[in-house]
Scaffold this motif. Structure first.
Motif, short mmCIF file in Angstrom:
data_model
loop_
_atom_site.label_atom_id
_atom_site.label_comp_id
_atom_site.label_asym_id
_atom_site.label_seq_id
_atom_site.Cartn_x
_atom_site.Cartn_y
_atom_site.Cartn_z
N ARG A 1 0.85 -1.19 0.00
CA ARG A 1 0.00 0.00 0.00
C ARG A 1 0.89 1.24 0.00
NH1 ARG A 1 -3.72 1.53 5.15
NH2 ARG A 1 -4.53 3.54 4.44
N VAL A 2 0.73 2.11 -0.99
CA VAL A 2 1.57 3.30 -1.13
C VAL A 2 0.67 4.53 -1.24
CG1 VAL A 2 3.38 4.43 -2.48
CG2 VAL A 2 3.26 1.92 -2.40
N PHE A 3 0.95 5.55 -0.44
CA PHE A 3 0.15 6.77 -0.50
C PHE A 3 0.92 7.97 0.04
CE2 PHE A 3 -0.80 4.69 3.51
CZ PHE A 3 -0.74 5.72 4.44
N ILE A 4 0.42 9.15 -0.28
CA ILE A 4 0.99 10.42 0.18
C ILE A 4 0.13 10.96 1.31
CG2 ILE A 4 1.53 12.80 -0.48
CD1 ILE A 4 1.77 11.76 -3.37
N THR A 5 0.76 11.53 2.30
CA THR A 5 0.01 12.20 3.37
C THR A 5 0.75 13.45 3.81
OG1 THR A 5 -1.09 11.90 5.52
CG2 THR A 5 1.07 10.88 5.25
N ASP A 6 0.04 14.37 4.43
CA ASP A 6 0.65 15.57 4.99
C ASP A 6 1.21 15.26 6.37
OD1 ASP A 6 0.04 17.40 2.90
OD2 ASP A 6 -2.03 17.47 3.57
N PHE A 7 1.93 16.22 6.91
CA PHE A 7 2.38 16.13 8.29
C PHE A 7 1.35 16.80 9.21
CE2 PHE A 7 6.20 15.85 5.71
CZ PHE A 7 6.79 14.72 6.24
N ASP A 8 1.29 16.34 10.43
CA ASP A 8 0.36 16.89 11.43
C ASP A 8 1.16 17.70 12.44
OD1 ASP A 8 -0.96 16.76 14.20
OD2 ASP A 8 -2.60 16.19 12.89
N ASN A 9 0.86 18.98 12.54
CA ASN A 9 1.60 19.85 13.46
C ASN A 9 0.86 20.11 14.76
OD1 ASN A 9 3.98 20.31 11.94
ND2 ASN A 9 2.88 21.76 10.63
N TYR A 10 -0.33 19.55 14.93
CA TYR A 10 -1.12 19.83 16.13
C TYR A 10 -1.01 18.74 17.19
CZ TYR A 10 -4.75 21.67 19.13
OH TYR A 10 -5.42 22.19 20.21
N GLY A 11 -1.05 17.49 16.75
CA GLY A 11 -0.99 16.39 17.71
C GLY A 11 -2.36 16.03 18.25
N ALA A 12 -2.40 15.57 19.49
CA ALA A 12 -3.65 15.13 20.11
C ALA A 12 -4.64 16.28 20.19
CB ALA A 12 -3.38 14.57 21.50
N ARG A 13 -5.91 15.98 19.91
CA ARG A 13 -6.96 17.02 19.88
C ARG A 13 -8.23 16.50 20.54
NH1 ARG A 13 -7.94 21.40 16.42
NH2 ARG A 13 -6.15 20.81 15.15
N VAL A 14 -8.86 17.35 21.33
CA VAL A 14 -10.15 17.03 21.96
C VAL A 14 -11.17 18.05 21.48
CG1 VAL A 14 -11.43 16.78 24.10
CG2 VAL A 14 -9.04 16.04 24.01
N ASP A 15 -12.24 17.59 20.87
CA ASP A 15 -13.33 18.47 20.42
C ASP A 15 -14.61 18.05 21.12
OD1 ASP A 15 -11.79 19.91 18.42
OD2 ASP A 15 -11.82 18.04 17.28
N LYS A 16 -15.15 18.96 21.93
CA LYS A 16 -16.37 18.64 22.68
C LYS A 16 -17.60 19.07 21.89
CE LYS A 16 -14.15 18.98 27.19
NZ LYS A 16 -14.15 19.63 28.52
#
Length: 293
Positions: free
Chosen positions: A278-293
């Motif tokens: 499986r080969v794919f492109i993805t972006d980097f995540d600069n935020y990390g863990a997130r909580v949305d209530k």
């Protein structure tokens, strides 16, 4: 509420147990009040019924929730997993971090990210995985006096990650057993110098230095021997123009970085050369863990 934690690529060439980066692939859990406990699972791992019954997330969540709350409420946990399991992309770290964050959020208790990181250390003692999972971005991390010390660097949007996931895993436990018990002074200096250079290259955005700086003598070749095709993946990715290409975690995934203008072409070449992976492109995540209530 919804809690999400990104995938990570750790070890990063010479940065054994030290360097890690967050990718924009997430494990998410939606938690709802319920009359009785229930679990649903979609995405990665959904074809494994045992994960619902023997769920590491639920175990860690309960450890914290029962200590933080005097109430005994039931919840419905709806998991949406993008991070492949046992492929060197930090799926265990994502579970640990999201479980702890969820328990605090359920009780409305503020949990600073540095505290979350150090709570996760009790379950995962490799800071190169849990640090980018919590903080996002590229991280240099170590543990001193039972506390994670780290420096983070946000990743620019003009760089992309190219991920190659083989059709079978490499056991982290068995992978560690392949590593030498002792290293020579020359190999230790080699890795120390290259890890330092790799860190400096990220911090100063000297991307052309990544290919040389990401060379390693500590772990990659020993682990890759369990799946010899990985040597060809690395060779092909670099030949196609990747800035660096390293084993992700303990494998079996391979992780490469490329300029956005080159990423599509490199992805296509790797797909043609490795049709069963499986080969794919993805972006980097600069935020990390997130909580949305």
């Amino acid at each position: 509420m919804r809690v999400s934690v990104p995938a990570t690529s750790a070890n990063m060439g010479p940065g054994f147990d030290t360097l890690g980066i967050a990718l924009k692939m997430k494990n998410q859990v939606v938690i709802k009040p319920s009359k009785f406990h229930s679990v649903s699972l979609k995405g990665e791992g959904s074809n494994n019924p045992a994960l619902k019954d023997n769920n590491m997330f639920i175990s860690i969540f309960n450890d914290f929730y029962h200590n933080l709350s005097t109430k005994r409420r039931n919840f419905r946990f709806e998991f949406f997993n993008e991070v492949p399991m046992s492929r060197g992309l930090g799926s265990s770290s994502a579970v640990i971090v999201s479980a702890i964050a969820s328990a605090y959020a359920i009780e409305g208790i503020d949990l600073p990210k540095k505290k979350l990181l150090n709570l996760a250390l009790a379950y995962e003692n490799h800071p190169d995985n849990i640090t980018p999972a919590v903080m996002g971005g590229f991280n240099v991390a170590t543990v001193q006096d039972n506390e994670v010390k780290f420096i983070k660097k946000d990743m620019p949007k003009y760089l992309k990650a190219i991920v190659v996931i083989p059709n079978r895993p490499i056991s982290t436990h068995m992978s560690r057993k392949t590593l030498p018990y002792k290293y020579s002074k020359d190999d230790a200096v080699y890795n120390l110098s290259h890890s330092s250079l790799l860190t400096a290259a990220f911090m100063t955005e000297n991307w052309e230095m990544l290919r040389v700086a990401s060379l390693d003598k500590f772990h990659q070749k020993y682990r890759m021997k369990q799946m010899p095709e990985l040597f060809e993946v690395q060779k092909a990715s670099l030949k196609a123009g990747s800035l660096m290409s390293t084993l992700s975690g303990s494998g079996s995934t391979f992780f490469s970085i490329a300029h956005a203008d080159d990423a599509k072409r490199i992805e296509k070449e790797l797909r043609v050369k490795f049709p069963h992976f499986r080969v794919f492109i993805t972006d980097f995540d600069n935020y990390g863990a997130r909580v949305d209530k």
